[in-house]
Design a protein around this motif. Sequence first.
Motif, short mmCIF file in Angstrom:
data_model
loop_
_atom_site.label_atom_id
_atom_site.label_comp_id
_atom_site.label_asym_id
_atom_site.label_seq_id
_atom_site.Cartn_x
_atom_site.Cartn_y
_atom_site.Cartn_z
N GLY A 86 57.57 -71.87 27.03
CA GLY A 86 58.84 -71.84 27.87
C GLY A 86 59.11 -70.39 28.52
N ASP A 87 58.06 -69.54 28.67
CA ASP A 87 58.27 -68.18 29.12
C ASP A 87 56.99 -67.88 29.58
OD1 ASP A 87 59.62 -65.86 29.68
OD2 ASP A 87 59.79 -65.04 27.61
N ASP A 88 56.91 -66.60 30.36
CA ASP A 88 55.85 -65.90 30.93
C ASP A 88 54.75 -65.78 30.03
OD1 ASP A 88 53.99 -64.18 32.30
OD2 ASP A 88 55.65 -64.32 33.82
N SER A 89 53.49 -66.28 30.30
CA SER A 89 52.34 -66.02 29.38
C SER A 89 51.32 -65.19 30.26
CB SER A 89 51.82 -67.40 28.79
OG SER A 89 52.81 -67.98 27.96
N THR A 90 51.71 -64.91 31.28
CA THR A 90 50.60 -64.10 32.07
C THR A 90 49.88 -62.93 31.23
OG1 THR A 90 52.10 -64.38 34.16
CG2 THR A 90 50.05 -62.85 34.21
N GLU A 91 50.48 -62.08 30.59
CA GLU A 91 49.84 -61.18 29.93
C GLU A 91 48.45 -61.68 28.62
OE1 GLU A 91 50.81 -57.34 27.19
OE2 GLU A 91 52.13 -57.86 28.74
N GLY A 92 49.26 -62.66 27.96
CA GLY A 92 48.34 -63.24 27.03
C GLY A 92 47.42 -64.07 27.68
N PHE A 93 47.39 -64.78 28.73
CA PHE A 93 46.56 -65.63 29.34
C PHE A 93 45.52 -64.82 29.74
CE2 PHE A 93 44.54 -67.94 32.75
CZ PHE A 93 44.41 -68.89 32.50
N TYR A 94 45.54 -63.40 30.28
CA TYR A 94 44.56 -62.88 30.93
C TYR A 94 44.14 -61.65 29.78
CZ TYR A 94 45.40 -64.69 35.56
OH TYR A 94 45.55 -65.48 36.50
N GLY A 95 44.47 -62.16 28.66
CA GLY A 95 43.73 -61.24 27.33
C GLY A 95 42.38 -61.42 27.23
N PRO A 96 41.62 -60.56 26.41
CA PRO A 96 40.22 -60.55 26.38
C PRO A 96 39.82 -61.64 25.24
CG PRO A 96 41.31 -58.83 24.88
CD PRO A 96 42.49 -59.23 25.74
N GLN A 97 40.54 -62.20 24.74
CA GLN A 97 40.32 -63.52 23.78
C GLN A 97 39.95 -64.77 24.55
OE1 GLN A 97 43.20 -62.52 24.36
NE2 GLN A 97 44.75 -64.18 24.69
N HIS A 98 40.13 -64.76 25.80
CA HIS A 98 40.00 -65.88 26.62
C HIS A 98 38.57 -65.91 27.31
CE1 HIS A 98 44.39 -67.23 26.82
NE2 HIS A 98 43.82 -68.02 25.82
N ALA A 99 37.85 -66.95 27.42
CA ALA A 99 36.35 -67.22 28.18
C ALA A 99 37.07 -67.49 29.46
CB ALA A 99 35.54 -68.39 27.42
N THR A 100 36.27 -67.10 30.43
CA THR A 100 36.39 -67.54 31.88
C THR A 100 36.78 -68.70 32.16
OG1 THR A 100 33.99 -67.43 32.44
CG2 THR A 100 35.17 -65.28 32.50
N ARG A 101 36.29 -69.77 31.33
CA ARG A 101 36.37 -71.15 31.78
C ARG A 101 37.84 -71.54 31.50
NH1 ARG A 101 36.44 -75.17 27.42
NH2 ARG A 101 36.73 -74.02 25.55
N VAL A 102 38.85 -70.81 30.87
CA VAL A 102 40.17 -71.13 30.77
C VAL A 102 40.79 -71.00 32.53
CG1 VAL A 102 40.49 -70.40 28.51
CG2 VAL A 102 41.20 -68.88 30.20
N PHE A 103 40.13 -70.18 33.25
CA PHE A 103 40.81 -69.90 34.66
C PHE A 103 40.61 -71.30 35.33
CE2 PHE A 103 39.17 -65.46 33.05
CZ PHE A 103 40.65 -65.28 33.03
N ASP A 104 39.52 -72.10 35.18
CA ASP A 104 39.55 -73.29 35.76
C ASP A 104 40.12 -74.30 35.02
OD1 ASP A 104 37.52 -72.21 37.65
OD2 ASP A 104 35.80 -72.62 36.37
N MET A 105 40.26 -74.57 33.84
CA MET A 105 40.85 -75.38 32.97
C MET A 105 42.28 -75.60 33.31
SD MET A 105 39.25 -74.99 29.07
CE MET A 105 40.42 -75.92 28.38
N ILE A 106 43.15 -74.18 33.35
CA ILE A 106 44.52 -74.16 33.47
C ILE A 106 45.02 -75.03 34.83
CG2 ILE A 106 44.57 -71.94 34.61
CD1 ILE A 106 46.98 -73.11 31.78
N GLU A 107 44.20 -75.25 35.59
CA GLU A 107 44.64 -75.88 36.96
C GLU A 107 45.03 -77.09 36.72
OE1 GLU A 107 45.81 -74.29 39.43
OE2 GLU A 107 44.98 -72.47 38.59
#
Length: 116
Positions: A86-107
């Motif tokens: 329910g809020d801004d998740s930008t910082e957490g989303f771009y954190g080091p824990q995410h593999a690059t595939r999440v950038f395609d998945m989120i769409e």
Amino acid sequence: MDVLTVTLLLGLLGLLIIISQLWKFDHGEKAKSNVTTKTAKAYTKAEVSFHNKRNDCWIIIKDKVYDVTSYVEEHPGGDAILAHAGDDSTEGFYGPQHATRVFDMIEDFYIGELEK
């Protein structure tokens, strides 16, 4: 050239075109993502804030709104996805824990834009 040779050459050319298109599709050169094919709806931050539960989870990433409710249970980081529900998740989303595939998945979860 006779008709049979021309027919064979045209058939091979058509086959090569189809194979090249399938190759592009399989290797990420797909049609535009959902962001450009869907009509973007605008949501206020207040509207997004109501969707802050496990069974109703929206997040904001770079002023885009995503309904990730169907992904909450599958999230590899467990309940971490709910930290900013329910809020801004930008910082957490771009954190080091995410593999690059999440950038395609989120769409796949895109539902609109954050109203400014």
